[in-house]
Design an enzyme around this catalytic site. Structure first.
Site, mmCIF file in Angstrom:
data_model
loop_
_atom_site.group_PDB
_atom_site.id
_atom_site.type_symbol
_atom_site.label_atom_id
_atom_site.label_comp_id
_atom_site.label_asym_id
_atom_site.label_seq_id
_atom_site.Cartn_x
_atom_site.Cartn_y
_atom_site.Cartn_z
ATOM 1 N N PRO A 220 0.822 -1.209 0.000
ATOM 2 C CA PRO A 220 0.000 0.000 0.000
ATOM 3 C C PRO A 220 0.856 1.259 0.000
ATOM 4 O O PRO A 220 1.932 1.274 0.602
ATOM 5 C CB PRO A 220 -0.768 -0.092 1.326
ATOM 6 C CG PRO A 220 -0.664 -1.500 1.767
ATOM 7 C CD PRO A 220 0.559 -2.070 1.154
ATOM 8 N N GLY A 221 0.392 2.264 -0.678
ATOM 9 C CA GLY A 221 1.073 3.555 -0.639
ATOM 10 C C GLY A 221 2.269 3.671 -1.553
ATOM 11 O O GLY A 221 3.001 4.650 -1.498
ATOM 12 N N THR A 222 2.514 2.677 -2.396
ATOM 13 C CA THR A 222 3.685 2.770 -3.265
ATOM 14 C C THR A 222 3.383 3.548 -4.539
ATOM 15 O O THR A 222 4.265 3.728 -5.372
ATOM 16 C CB THR A 222 4.213 1.369 -3.643
ATOM 17 O OG1 THR A 222 3.100 0.550 -3.961
ATOM 18 C CG2 THR A 222 4.972 0.760 -2.496
ATOM 19 N N GLU A 440 15.820 2.665 28.728
ATOM 20 C CA GLU A 440 16.271 3.193 27.436
ATOM 21 C C GLU A 440 17.795 3.211 27.356
ATOM 22 O O GLU A 440 18.368 2.920 26.303
ATOM 23 C CB GLU A 440 15.709 4.596 27.189
ATOM 24 C CG GLU A 440 14.193 4.658 27.074
ATOM 25 C CD GLU A 440 13.602 3.677 26.073
ATOM 26 O OE1 GLU A 440 14.295 3.293 25.117
ATOM 27 O OE2 GLU A 440 12.438 3.274 26.266
ATOM 28 N N ASP A 521 9.373 -4.995 23.028
ATOM 29 C CA ASP A 521 10.746 -5.456 22.758
ATOM 30 C C ASP A 521 10.758 -6.970 22.602
ATOM 31 O O ASP A 521 11.362 -7.517 21.686
ATOM 32 C CB ASP A 521 11.680 -5.110 23.923
ATOM 33 C CG ASP A 521 11.853 -3.618 24.103
ATOM 34 O OD1 ASP A 521 11.595 -2.877 23.134
ATOM 35 O OD2 ASP A 521 12.238 -3.202 25.209
HETATM 36 P P1 ADP Z 1 -1.359 2.872 -3.623
HETATM 37 O O1 ADP Z 1 -2.431 2.955 -4.652
HETATM 38 O O2 ADP Z 1 -0.162 2.096 -4.089
HETATM 39 O O3 ADP Z 1 -1.821 2.412 -2.281
HETATM 40 P P2 ADP Z 1 -1.373 5.703 -3.910
HETATM 41 O O4 ADP Z 1 -1.108 5.850 -5.360
HETATM 42 O O5 ADP Z 1 -2.787 5.821 -3.478
HETATM 43 O O6 ADP Z 1 -0.776 4.328 -3.394
HETATM 44 O O7 ADP Z 1 -0.470 6.752 -3.127
HETATM 45 C C1 ADP Z 1 -1.009 7.712 -2.266
HETATM 46 C C2 ADP Z 1 -0.284 9.032 -2.392
HETATM 47 O O8 ADP Z 1 1.083 8.886 -2.018
HETATM 48 C C3 ADP Z 1 -0.246 9.562 -3.786
HETATM 49 O O9 ADP Z 1 -1.383 10.308 -4.069
HETATM 50 C C4 ADP Z 1 1.020 10.411 -3.785
HETATM 51 O O10 ADP Z 1 0.780 11.688 -3.226
HETATM 52 C C5 ADP Z 1 1.919 9.665 -2.851
HETATM 53 N N1 ADP Z 1 2.803 8.767 -3.595
HETATM 54 C C6 ADP Z 1 2.827 7.416 -3.491
HETATM 55 N N2 ADP Z 1 3.770 6.905 -4.296
HETATM 56 C C7 ADP Z 1 4.346 7.922 -4.942
HETATM 57 C C8 ADP Z 1 5.373 8.021 -5.943
HETATM 58 N N3 ADP Z 1 5.986 6.935 -6.416
HETATM 59 N N4 ADP Z 1 5.714 9.251 -6.380
HETATM 60 C C9 ADP Z 1 5.098 10.348 -5.905
HETATM 61 N N5 ADP Z 1 4.117 10.325 -4.990
HETATM 62 C C10 ADP Z 1 3.735 9.125 -4.501
HETATM 63 ZN ZN ZN Z 2 12.459 -1.216 25.291
#
Ligand code: ADP
Ligand code: ZN
Length: 639
Positions: A220-222, A440, A521
């Site tokens: 996710p988030g890539t 710590e 931990d």
């Molecule tokens: P996924 O669909 O893989 O879960 P998204 O495309 O929804 O991820 O990513 C969410 C946001 O994160 C995007 O709108 C962008 O702002 C940022 N983001 C993620 N990957 C990139 C990338 N490779 N380059 C630039 N921005 C990115």
């Molecule tokens: Zn610890």
């Protein structure tokens, strides 16, 4: 392997939020049911260790600023000199009758303390009444909310069959390839889809077939959604999107009719892109799952397959689907003519993170002193979305601090906030704070002294949201992270470091006084040790893979695919895991025992400053002992 990155900070936590929340709610309910009289209820909640004796002592020392006495409940609220206004006053339980004890009052007056005595019947009782009324209101409100939700659920059932179109359409996404950074290979592979959408004739005249479906695979988030939008944006075609989970409804047939609707609209608007996020929600292998499968999902999936097969020739619709679990997808989806093209979208490497940061820094005021390279180095394992979020958080902090531009300070703070939690106000000096400091320092000292472990970045005892009482953070070595290859030495040192907190508690306070603060931990240690044994062949059991690399998912291809070993082997594995953990723990305790004077010194300093940077820490350590040569000593290779 990147997703299996061991965490690079060790936290000390109080009970998990859910657990303590549970206890708190339980306690509230109990209070409401049993209806304790106010005095009792109040005294039970005093957890401040500010006793009557302490109070008298402070009075005599002239340290008390103000005292509010509540004679009804026999409680005094005490403010010391130097307490800030934001602090809760300390509560002292007075002995019976002491509220009207003229001697005490005189003593207070002598020290010129500001004394206030509440008139009977006011304050406490009213507050107690108000609190209980509030509780009742909240409960009633909660019940209403639940009723409403189930009512609207029933309303949903009325809508059965009338599929409301749940997809979105964007005529112009406005996203270009230059907005997507750090995933160059994926971009290159998809370039051809753009050319096809732009002028299909070029391909059709030579008889080339264009893929109908492209599967983007990555965590996710890539940037999978972003990438799909960029394709539509570059080609100038409309973008339809829906999430796989939208298809999966309670009622059979709804999902399938949504698929039909979606493709009907798409055909009307071809050429276009249809984007299906989380396709695994609908496209899991059929015929598995509890109870022999899910009719609704299967129907939806069948409809999807039919639609994909139904485009004759080049209809100009390209379906892009995203998932992070190809392995659970139904093989029918992956057949030629369907999603036969797979494009990996990986977590960004150093260069990728830098490029993504550059994209997102474009529309922000970033101070010249900020090196995005340094930020990229500090954020291994961050996805594109997390990096975007990081810069945004930093910008918010900057605005809140009324600064002109984002500096490294805000970025560092934003990193901690995202990885660990919001920082809270420091604890007052107490035994608990001292114990956290020992814990710590245990982590920090061991990471500093072991030759294969990461460099200490900082150690702090400023608490954070989520019950984190303090943490030790090390700077991961970039080569290690990006290669994803860790040595056995590194793993063993990592385990020793993680157990350093518990070891310090035990060394200083004794075996029976260790706390639950070491829970996370220990969990980390167990996971790592288990992986060493079952995945990487790093134990006496030798080089055998006893688990598959993918974490099992409950409703995956089959129900219990993972452990392909006998009971006997299972107990051997447990033995090995235990041996690794024990070895680390004993090693940590020995090391700490040898440096007891140094530890006390470090703890005193940490209590004083609350946060120590790696450099300062190492300097103090070097006054007592020689620092080791780190085995991967910051290689010049990392930019
Ligand atoms: P996924 O669909 O893989 O879960 P998204 O495309 O929804 O991820 O990513 C969410 C946001 O994160 C995007 O709108 C962008 O702002 C940022 N983001 C993620 N990957 C990139 C990338 N490779 N380059 C630039 N921005 C990115
Ligand atoms: Zn610890």
């Amino acid at each position: 392997m990147a997703s299996r990155l061991p965490q690079h900070s060790t936290l000390r936590r109080t009970l998990p939020v859910t657990a303590s929340g549970f206890i708190a709610v339980g306690w509230l309910l109990l209070q409401a049911l049993v209806a304790l009289p106010p005095a009792l209820a109040q005294t039970q909640s005093t957890e401040d260790e500010f006793t009557y004796g302490d109070f008298l002592e402070k009075v005599d020392e002239g340290q008390v600023q103000q005292v509010d006495i509540d004679p009804e409940r026999g409680i005094a609220q005490v403010r010391l000199k130097g307490d800030s206004d934001a602090d809760e006053p300390r509560q002292v339980l007075l002995f019976a009758g002491d509220g009207r004890n003229p001697e005490l009052i005189q003593r207070l007056r002598q020290q010129q303390v500001d004394v206030e005595i509440q008139s009977p019947g006011s304050g406490g009782a009213i507050a107690w009444f108000a609190a209980n009324t509030l509780l009742v209101v909240v409960l009633v409100f909660g019940v209403l909310l639940i009723l409403r939700r189930s009512a609207s659920g029933a309303g949903g059932a009325m809508n059965f069959g009338r599929s409301r179109a749940r997809f979105q359409m964007e005529a112009k996404t406005g996203v270009q390839f230059e907005d997507v950074a750090g995933i160059e290979e994926a971009k290159e592979e998809l370039q051809e889809v753009v050319s096809f959408l732009k002028n299909p004739e070029k391909f059709t005249t030579v008889g080339a077939k264009i893929p109908r479906g492209v599967l983007l695979v990555g965590s996710p988030g890539t940037g999978k959604t972003l990438l799909a939008k960029a394709i539509a944006g570059e080609a100038g075609v409309p973008f339809f999107s829906i999430s796989g989970s939208e298809f999966v409804e309670m009622f059979v047939g709804v999902g399938a009719s949504r698929v039909r609707d979606l493709f009907k609209k798409a055909k009307e608007n071809a050429p276009c892109i249809v984007f299906i996020d989380e396709i695994d929600a609908v496209g899991r292998q059929r015929g598995t799952g509890i109870g022999g499968g899910n009719d609704e999902r299967e129907q939806t999936l069948n409809q999807l397959l039919t639609e994909m097969d139904g485009f004759e020739g080049n209809s100009g619709i390209i379906i892009i689907a995203a998932t992070n679990r190809v392995d659970v997808l139904d093989s029918a989806l992956l057949r030629p003519g369907r999603f036969d093209r797979q494009v990996m979208v990986d977590l960004p490497t150093y260069q990728g993170r830098l490029a993504i940061l550059e994209v997102h820094a474009r529309n922000k005021k970033v101070d010249d002193s900020v090196s995005l390279g340094a930020v990229a180095r500090r954020t291994p394992g961050f996805s594109g979305a997390e990096l975007a979020n990081l810069l945004n958080e930093a910008a918010i902090l900057t605005a809140r601090r009324r600064k002109e531009a984002v500096t490294m300070l805000e970025i560092e703070d934003a990193i901690d906030r995202l990885t660990i939690g919001l920082s809270l106000t420091p604890l007052l000096d107490s035994n608990r704070k001292r114990m956290t400091a020992y814990h710590e320092v245990g982590h920090a000292l061991i990471t500093t002294l072991l030759p294969h472990s990461d460099d200490l970045n900082k150690v702090t005892i400023i608490p954070r949201s989520g019950g984190v009482e303090g943490f030790t953070q090390s700077l991961p070595n970039e080569d290690l992270i990006d290669s994803g290859l860790y040595t056995r030495n590194w793993l063993l040192d990592r385990i020793t470091v993680a157990l350093g907190g518990l070891a310090a508690e035990a060394e200083v306070y004794g075996d029976m006084e260790t706390t639950t603060g070491a829970g996370s931990d220990i969990k980390q240690v167990t996971t790592l040790a288990r992986q060493m044994v079952t995945l990487y062949g790093m134990s006496d059991l030798g080089p055998v893979a006893l688990e598959t690399m993918d974490s099992p998912v409950f409703l995956g291809r089959s129900l219990a695919p993972r452990s392909e070993y006998s009971e006997e082997m299972a107990s051997k594995i447990d033995q090995q895991v235990r041996a690794i953990a024990h070895h680390g723990y004993n090693r940590a305790r020995h090391m700490l025992r040898e440096h007891r004077a140094l530890i006390d010194r470090l703890v005193d300093r940490l209590l004083e400053v609350e946060t120590m940077e790696g450099d300062e820490f190492r300097k103090l350590v070097s006054e007592y002992t020689t620092l080791p040569e780190k085995s991967f000593a910051k290689s010049g290779a990392t930019p």
